[in-house]
Design a protein around this motif. Sequence first.
Motif, PDB file in Angstrom:
ATOM      1  N   GLN A 338       0.825  -1.199   0.000  1.00 22.93           N
ATOM      2  CA  GLN A 338       0.000   0.000   0.000  1.00 22.93           C
ATOM      3  C   GLN A 338       0.867   1.261   0.000  1.00 22.93           C
ATOM      4  N   ARG A 339       1.969   1.189   0.729  1.00 26.69           N
ATOM      5  CA  ARG A 339       2.866   2.340   0.763  1.00 26.69           C
ATOM      6  C   ARG A 339       3.476   2.593  -0.610  1.00 26.69           C
ATOM      7  N   LEU A 340       3.880   1.529  -1.298  1.00 28.12           N
ATOM      8  CA  LEU A 340       4.425   1.686  -2.645  1.00 28.12           C
ATOM      9  C   LEU A 340       3.369   2.249  -3.586  1.00 28.12           C
ATOM     10  N   SER A 341       2.150   1.755  -3.493  1.00 34.61           N
ATOM     11  CA  SER A 341       1.069   2.235  -4.350  1.00 34.61           C
ATOM     12  C   SER A 341       0.858   3.731  -4.165  1.00 34.61           C
ATOM     13  N   ASN A 342       0.834   4.168  -2.906  1.00 31.98           N
ATOM     14  CA  ASN A 342       0.644   5.593  -2.614  1.00 31.98           C
ATOM     15  C   ASN A 342       1.813   6.424  -3.145  1.00 31.98           C
ATOM     16  N   ALA A 343       3.018   5.919  -2.944  1.00 31.73           N
ATOM     17  CA  ALA A 343       4.204   6.647  -3.400  1.00 31.73           C
ATOM     18  C   ALA A 343       4.240   6.752  -4.919  1.00 31.73           C
ATOM     19  N   LEU A 344       3.846   5.694  -5.623  1.00 27.80           N
ATOM     20  CA  LEU A 344       3.801   5.730  -7.080  1.00 27.80           C
ATOM     21  C   LEU A 344       2.796   6.770  -7.575  1.00 27.80           C
TER      22      LEU A 344
END
Length: 368
Positions: A338-344
Amino acid sequence: MKVKRATMMSPDERLEHGGRLGEAVRRWGIPRHDWLDLSTGINSIGWPVPEIPASVWQRLPEDDDDLETEIRRWSGAPSSAGCLPVSGSQAAIQMLPGLRKPCRVGIPAPGYQEHAHCWSRAGHEVVPVPLNSLASDAEDDSHWLASLDVLVWINPNNPTGLRVSRERLLSWHEQLHVHSGWLVVDEAFMDGSGESLLPIADKPGLVVLRSLGKFFGLAGLRAGAVIGDPEITHRLAIELGPWAISGPARYIMALALSDRSWQIETTARLADASQRLQRLMEDTGLSTVTGTSLFRYCAFQQAEAFADALAREGVLVRRFEDPNALRFGLPGTEAEWQRLSNALAIAQKTIARTNAETSQIWQRFFFF
């Protein structure tokens, strides 16, 4: 396909690798524990290491501990092949060039830079083999091999993920062997990714490198194996000397290689995770995504700006310059996904905003 001379760095210059988290902490001012490090391509859910008996720490490493038997069983390597446990494939990468007199060595570009660096340091002429001009397996484009004495191939490629079929590699090996050439195949990312050469690694002039660092997630263990031409592995063993791999590393390596259930489950999990990462990157607008079961790679012009935007969110990915590209390792937990998704999503908006501002500046420039 044309091969060309390499533009080499100084032999004493250290190369940059993934996992440089300390440098990211200093540059971006984000505490170490607040980073999501996806820069290495190492399995974030590695093989579970058990407690190591005290006796393993207290005794010198013993080469009759059946580790070689376990490596052969795991790899399917024939009994006629040489089998040498090493302190990670990097140990072999550094020592193999010293086993030959200076010659012409082909190395894929892009590719893991330590290969070119080590062969160059040993006095060999390094000849880049551009991946973007490599024809399909169905085409015979191997005339360029005639100018080489050694071909070092990374299969699957790091960082692009390009795979070359076993049949094609064997064809290259046959052409090299005609004039006593070598084919060295780095299979660091092979687990769960395709056809290995290990079951036929007893051929003269053929060397295969494997590591427990990536798929098994044991990079800190520094454990791997060199399997291939028994004459070459014997000479390499002499150069490495006694106790080339620690007793604890030998102990853990044997246990991990024998854990078939974990390997089967992990292969399936990584296949699902790598596809999930690909979809996530494509949804962000990153196209032409390639890779292996452990990472995804994308070449695009604004890679540096995109990596910086991710870093501001505490997400570290590996950046490459020739060509401009990014490599993403796999998140482990759902919270990390989820953190990667938000950062992307944030990085995508940042790049779009920058592009819009740049466009407005150019419009004003041409207007005036």
